[in-house]
Design a protein around this motif. Structure first.
Motif, PDB file in Angstrom:
ATOM      1  N   GLU A 129       0.814  -1.216   0.000  1.00  0.00           N
ATOM      2  CA  GLU A 129       0.000   0.000   0.000  1.00  0.00           C
ATOM      3  C   GLU A 129       0.847   1.264   0.000  1.00  0.00           C
ATOM      4  OE1 GLU A 129      -3.268   0.578   2.804  1.00  0.00           O
ATOM      5  OE2 GLU A 129      -3.419  -1.621   2.845  1.00  0.00           O
ATOM      6  N   LEU A 130       1.924   1.220   0.794  1.00  0.00           N
ATOM      7  CA  LEU A 130       2.772   2.403   0.894  1.00  0.00           C
ATOM      8  C   LEU A 130       3.412   2.725  -0.461  1.00  0.00           C
ATOM      9  CD1 LEU A 130       4.571   1.679   4.285  1.00  0.00           C
ATOM     10  CD2 LEU A 130       2.993   3.557   3.830  1.00  0.00           C
ATOM     11  N   CYS A 131       3.811   1.691  -1.178  1.00  0.00           N
ATOM     12  CA  CYS A 131       4.460   1.914  -2.474  1.00  0.00           C
ATOM     13  C   CYS A 131       3.463   2.371  -3.538  1.00  0.00           C
ATOM     14  CB  CYS A 131       5.167   0.647  -2.946  1.00  0.00           C
ATOM     15  SG  CYS A 131       6.672   0.304  -2.026  1.00  0.00           S
ATOM     16  N   ARG A 132       2.195   1.975  -3.367  1.00  0.00           N
ATOM     17  CA  ARG A 132       1.201   2.342  -4.381  1.00  0.00           C
ATOM     18  C   ARG A 132       0.567   3.709  -4.117  1.00  0.00           C
ATOM     19  NH1 ARG A 132      -3.180  -1.674  -4.235  1.00  0.00           N
ATOM     20  NH2 ARG A 132      -2.317  -2.147  -2.191  1.00  0.00           N
ATOM     21  N   ASP A 133       0.724   4.209  -2.909  1.00  0.00           N
ATOM     22  CA  ASP A 133       0.069   5.452  -2.495  1.00  0.00           C
ATOM     23  C   ASP A 133       0.660   6.649  -3.253  1.00  0.00           C
ATOM     24  OD1 ASP A 133      -1.046   7.621  -1.258  1.00  0.00           O
ATOM     25  OD2 ASP A 133      -0.764   6.853   0.779  1.00  0.00           O
ATOM     26  N   ASP A 134      -0.124   7.236  -4.151  1.00  0.00           N
ATOM     27  CA  ASP A 134       0.399   8.321  -4.986  1.00  0.00           C
ATOM     28  C   ASP A 134       0.555   9.635  -4.234  1.00  0.00           C
ATOM     29  OD1 ASP A 134       0.840   6.978  -7.297  1.00  0.00           O
ATOM     30  OD2 ASP A 134      -1.255   7.126  -7.950  1.00  0.00           O
ATOM     31  N   ARG A 135      -0.077   9.718  -3.041  1.00  0.00           N
ATOM     32  CA  ARG A 135       0.050  10.965  -2.291  1.00  0.00           C
ATOM     33  C   ARG A 135       1.394  11.057  -1.593  1.00  0.00           C
ATOM     34  NH1 ARG A 135      -5.096   9.883   1.174  1.00  0.00           N
ATOM     35  NH2 ARG A 135      -4.013   7.906   1.042  1.00  0.00           N
ATOM     36  N   ARG A 136       2.134   9.947  -1.536  1.00  0.00           N
ATOM     37  CA  ARG A 136       3.441   9.975  -0.866  1.00  0.00           C
ATOM     38  C   ARG A 136       4.509  10.491  -1.827  1.00  0.00           C
ATOM     39  NH1 ARG A 136       2.636   6.843   4.078  1.00  0.00           N
ATOM     40  NH2 ARG A 136       4.780   7.288   4.595  1.00  0.00           N
ATOM     41  N   ASP A 137       5.464  11.195  -1.238  1.00  0.00           N
ATOM     42  CA  ASP A 137       6.509  11.844  -2.018  1.00  0.00           C
ATOM     43  C   ASP A 137       7.466  10.801  -2.596  1.00  0.00           C
ATOM     44  OD1 ASP A 137       8.512  13.401  -3.025  1.00  0.00           O
ATOM     45  OD2 ASP A 137       8.651  14.725  -1.263  1.00  0.00           O
ATOM     46  N   ARG A 138       7.546  10.730  -3.906  1.00  0.00           N
ATOM     47  CA  ARG A 138       8.399   9.733  -4.549  1.00  0.00           C
ATOM     48  C   ARG A 138       9.878  10.086  -4.458  1.00  0.00           C
ATOM     49  NH1 ARG A 138       6.737   5.739  -7.318  1.00  0.00           N
ATOM     50  NH2 ARG A 138       4.519   5.461  -7.587  1.00  0.00           N
ATOM     51  N   ALA A 139      10.162  11.338  -4.138  1.00  0.00           N
ATOM     52  CA  ALA A 139      11.552  11.791  -4.159  1.00  0.00           C
ATOM     53  C   ALA A 139      12.303  11.441  -2.863  1.00  0.00           C
ATOM     54  CB  ALA A 139      11.607  13.295  -4.399  1.00  0.00           C
ATOM     55  N   LEU A 140      11.570  10.978  -1.834  1.00  0.00           N
ATOM     56  CA  LEU A 140      12.206  10.680  -0.538  1.00  0.00           C
ATOM     57  C   LEU A 140      12.115   9.192  -0.217  1.00  0.00           C
ATOM     58  CD1 LEU A 140      10.754  13.501   1.770  1.00  0.00           C
ATOM     59  CD2 LEU A 140      13.027  13.399   0.733  1.00  0.00           C
ATOM     60  N   ILE A 141      13.235   8.620   0.201  1.00  0.00           N
ATOM     61  CA  ILE A 141      13.217   7.235   0.659  1.00  0.00           C
ATOM     62  C   ILE A 141      13.827   7.158   2.046  1.00  0.00           C
ATOM     63  CG2 ILE A 141      14.414   5.027   0.436  1.00  0.00           C
ATOM     64  CD1 ILE A 141      13.673   4.717  -2.217  1.00  0.00           C
ATOM     65  N   CYS A 142      13.111   6.501   2.959  1.00  0.00           N
ATOM     66  CA  CYS A 142      13.622   6.309   4.304  1.00  0.00           C
ATOM     67  C   CYS A 142      14.076   4.856   4.427  1.00  0.00           C
ATOM     68  CB  CYS A 142      12.525   6.624   5.321  1.00  0.00           C
ATOM     69  SG  CYS A 142      13.026   6.344   7.008  1.00  0.00           S
ATOM     70  N   VAL A 143      15.372   4.659   4.733  1.00  0.00           N
ATOM     71  CA  VAL A 143      15.918   3.305   4.822  1.00  0.00           C
ATOM     72  C   VAL A 143      15.901   2.845   6.280  1.00  0.00           C
ATOM     73  CG1 VAL A 143      17.971   1.882   4.443  1.00  0.00           C
ATOM     74  CG2 VAL A 143      17.381   3.683   2.820  1.00  0.00           C
ATOM     75  N   VAL A 144      15.256   1.680   6.503  1.00  0.00           N
ATOM     76  CA  VAL A 144      15.189   1.140   7.858  1.00  0.00           C
ATOM     77  C   VAL A 144      15.773  -0.275   7.885  1.00  0.00           C
ATOM     78  CG1 VAL A 144      13.201   2.509   8.584  1.00  0.00           C
ATOM     79  CG2 VAL A 144      12.848   0.289   7.479  1.00  0.00           C
ATOM     80  N   GLU A 145      16.060  -0.752   9.104  1.00  0.00           N
ATOM     81  CA  GLU A 145      16.671  -2.074   9.221  1.00  0.00           C
ATOM     82  C   GLU A 145      15.644  -3.194   9.055  1.00  0.00           C
ATOM     83  OE1 GLU A 145      18.363  -2.855  13.066  1.00  0.00           O
ATOM     84  OE2 GLU A 145      19.035  -4.855  12.494  1.00  0.00           O
ATOM     85  N   ARG A 146      14.534  -3.112   9.778  1.00  0.00           N
ATOM     86  CA  ARG A 146      13.553  -4.212   9.787  1.00  0.00           C
ATOM     87  C   ARG A 146      12.192  -3.700   9.323  1.00  0.00           C
ATOM     88  NH1 ARG A 146      13.513  -4.700  15.978  1.00  0.00           N
ATOM     89  NH2 ARG A 146      13.156  -2.510  15.543  1.00  0.00           N
ATOM     90  N   PRO A 147      11.337  -4.590   8.805  1.00  0.00           N
ATOM     91  CA  PRO A 147      10.004  -4.153   8.371  1.00  0.00           C
ATOM     92  C   PRO A 147       9.229  -3.437   9.475  1.00  0.00           C
ATOM     93  CG  PRO A 147      10.416  -6.408   7.649  1.00  0.00           C
ATOM     94  CD  PRO A 147      11.571  -6.022   8.509  1.00  0.00           C
ATOM     95  N   VAL A 148       9.384  -3.898  10.717  1.00  0.00           N
ATOM     96  CA  VAL A 148       8.594  -3.311  11.796  1.00  0.00           C
ATOM     97  C   VAL A 148       9.008  -1.849  12.050  1.00  0.00           C
ATOM     98  CG1 VAL A 148      10.160  -4.154  13.600  1.00  0.00           C
ATOM     99  CG2 VAL A 148       7.780  -3.682  14.164  1.00  0.00           C
ATOM    100  N   ASP A 149      10.230  -1.480  11.648  1.00  0.00           N
ATOM    101  CA  ASP A 149      10.674  -0.096  11.838  1.00  0.00           C
ATOM    102  C   ASP A 149       9.810   0.884  11.046  1.00  0.00           C
ATOM    103  OD1 ASP A 149      12.700  -0.967  13.494  1.00  0.00           O
ATOM    104  OD2 ASP A 149      14.164  -1.114  11.881  1.00  0.00           O
ATOM    105  N   ILE A 150       9.235   0.403   9.929  1.00  0.00           N
ATOM    106  CA  ILE A 150       8.343   1.259   9.128  1.00  0.00           C
ATOM    107  C   ILE A 150       7.185   1.746   9.992  1.00  0.00           C
ATOM    108  CG2 ILE A 150       6.701   1.286   7.203  1.00  0.00           C
ATOM    109  CD1 ILE A 150       8.500  -0.600   5.716  1.00  0.00           C
ATOM    110  N   LEU A 151       6.622   0.803  10.770  1.00  0.00           N
ATOM    111  CA  LEU A 151       5.487   1.176  11.621  1.00  0.00           C
ATOM    112  C   LEU A 151       5.892   2.237  12.625  1.00  0.00           C
ATOM    113  CD1 LEU A 151       3.985  -2.362  12.305  1.00  0.00           C
ATOM    114  CD2 LEU A 151       3.394  -0.710  10.523  1.00  0.00           C
TER     115      LEU A 151
END
Lengths: 200, 366
Positions: A71-93
């Motif tokens: 969902e996060l990758c498909r969401d067009d309202r999110r800024d495509r120019a920024l990527i936040c790199v995290v260690e584990r999937p749960v860090d996204i939450l």
């Protein structure tokens, strides 16, 4: 000497492999399950199997998802120019909970650790590099742990991404918000002091 | 700072010990293998979570028992209850009833300086002994030091693991080198700052103990003289051959010289012993100066090794540290201690794992 039925022993063995479950808790859980309501146990078994079969990693960012891309990758309202790199999937939450980051994510799946045999090839670094070109990314924000391995991984990523010529930043070290100095350990305070900023 | 109470359960040869203590000078008397040093070991253990005899937890459990318990009431900046239980399966450490989560919160509640025969290794032994001395001093006085040292050690081990790999991952190596350089530089800087502060204290203590004219000098010999990153780059080819990190604070040393001659080579046995005691005395005084309250002194069997003249020199130093509401514990096999030691001497008789107070009236005759 009387012993437990073989199927129960197998259940205990399987449960004791779960994180945070020791032999004692495994036994308690197993005894609870075999003596509980059959419907409830079936429901639990179904939930486990279903979750395992439908949840996978997003092929783009690596987040846990039922749909690919997530969902996060498909969401067009999110800024495509920024990527936040995290260690584990749960860090996204954790980052999402703060609710201020409106870009996309990338899960690394670990950090460089020569002592544990984790090398760059074991991390999703190539995937990150592949994304950086075509997706028109302007800035990569590293939200990795601040231990030795986390810091080294940040530096490593910055080196690799430098060739592509985009901005690489990392989260600031500092005081926890809304609390006094007494809650910060000495190293945090030292770093916070180094990273101090002008008030006016 | 002093202990108001000490409790032992199944620790070494003590099945059970509950003893109330006062500030001042405590003399533990008894024959060999009665358990005098075990008392010092228990106090040191509470302060540092290690044995000064360099053994693991299992060896401190009373024979054929499951685990040991050591507890104490510490009166320093406030009163603290510390408790420690250790068995091969379970470790528990509590401060005022709460489990200790971060070691940094615990270390420093109880500060001790131990004097034992192994101290001689500070003078005679390899550089690692002297680095440990510096580390302990900095950890006792600089709160962030321990964390930095742990980070540094981990970064060096990671880097060594990378140096052993073929093909070499240059970028990964550089990433960990950066961490090594960052923390390493900070450690070197703190050691640089420390030496001029303890050097005069050690020189003074040495002069008092030895009564000699030789000039003691402590000189820091850092592995990194100027720019850590540049020196790493310089030894690069050698590092690739040796497959290990060749420069950095893990290779530092501390030079001890008497009249500009290395004490380890040219000093007499007596001079080396005096020097070892002087270093420990300097440690105690330095910690006192920074913290206001003197640490508890644990003195094991050191007196027997010093001649009468040197003992007489050490005496006033020890007296001073127990006057400022401090506490000193000293073991002795026989009462061969100079009698001019303060009148407020608390004597204990140690007999096969029991501690008995010797009546005040029987204190050292004048």
């Amino acid at each position: 000497m009387a012993s437990l039925p073989p199927s129960l022993t197998r259940l205990i063995a399987a449960l004791s492999h779960l994180p945070g479950v020791g032999p004692r808790s495994a036994e308690r859980l197993a005894l609870h399950l075999v003596q509980g309501e059959p419907g409830g146990v079936k429901e639990l078994a179904r939930a486990i199997v279903e979750a395992r079969e439908t949840v996978r990693n997003c092929s783009t960012c690596g987040a846990l998802t039922e749909t690919d891309p997530c969902e996060l990758c498909r969401d067009d309202r999110r800024d495509r120019a920024l990527i936040c790199v995290v260690e584990r999937p749960v860090d996204i939450l954790l980052v999402e909970k703060a609710g201020v980051f409106r870009g996309r994510f990338h899960v690394l799946g670990g950090k460089l650790s020569p002592l544990n045999g984790v090398e760059p090839e074991d991390l999703r670094i190539a995937e990150l590099e592949r994304r950086v070109g075509p997706e028109g990314i302007r800035e990569v924000i590293l939200a990795l742990p601040t231990d030795v391995e986390g810091d080294a991984t940040c530096h490593y990523l910055a080196q690799r991404l430098r060739e592509v010529g985009i901005q690489v930043t990392r989260l600031a070290h500092g005081l926890p918000a809304g609390s006094g100095l007494e809650y910060a350990d000495e190293l945090t305070l030292t770093r916070a002091l180094e990273g101090r900023s002008s008030v006016l | 700072m002093h202990l108001a109470q000490l409790r032992l359960r199944d620790f070494r040869n003590y099945a059970r010990l509950d003893v109330d203590l006062t500030p001042g000078f405590h003399l533990l008397l008894g024959g060999n293998a009665q358990g005098k040093t075990n008392i010092l070991e228990a106090i040191y253990l509470l302060a540092t979570l290690r044995s000064f005899r360099g053994v693991g937890g299992a060896q401190m459990i009373r024979h054929d028992h499951r685990g040991y318990f050591v507890g104490a009431t510490v009166v320093g900046e406030g009163t603290h209850a510390v408790k420690m239980y250790w068995s091969p399966k379970e470790r528990r450490l509590t401060l005022n009833g709460d489990p200790v989560r971060r070691l940094g919160d615990y270390l420093g509640v109880l500060r001790v300086v131990v004097f034992c025969t192994e101290d001689l290794q500070l003078v005679k032994g390899a550089a690692g002994q002297r680095r440990r001395f510096l580390n302990l001093l900095l950890a006792q006085t600089h709160p962030a030091y321990l964390t930095m040292l742990q980070r540094y050690a981990r970064a060096v081990r990671s880097r060594n693991a990378l140096l052993r790999q073929r093909p070499l991952d240059e970028t990964a190596l550089e990433s960990f080198s950066r961490e090594v350089v960052g923390t390493g530089t900070e450690i070197t800087r703190l050691r640089h700052e420390l030496i001029p502060r303890i050097s005069p204290l050690a020189r003074l203590a040495y002069r008092r103990i030895s009564n000699d004219a030789e000039e003691l000098k402590l000189e820091y010999r850092p592995s990194v003289r100027a720019d850590f990153a540049a020196e790493l780059a310089r030894v690069r080819t050698r590092e690739l051959n040796y497959r290990t990190t060749l420069v950095g604070p893990h290779r530092d040393d501390l030079d001890l010289t008497l009249d500009r001659k290395p004490a380890s080579q040219f000093g007499s046995e007596g001079q080396k012993r005096s020097l070892a005691v002087a270093l420990k005395m300097a440690q105690a005084e330095y910690v006192t100066g920074l913290r206001g309250a003197p640490p508890i002194l644990l003195i094991d069997d050191v007196m027997g090794e010093l001649d009468a003249k040197r003992r007489a020199g050490l005496l006033p130093l020890l007296e001073r540290s127990h006057q400022a509401s401090g506490q000193v514990f000293m073991t002795c096999t026989e009462e061969n201690w100079p009698h001019e030691l303060g009148r407020r001497l608390q004597r204990w008789e140690v007999v096969s794992g029991t501690l008995n107070r010797v009546a005040d009236g029987a204190a050292a005759p004048a």
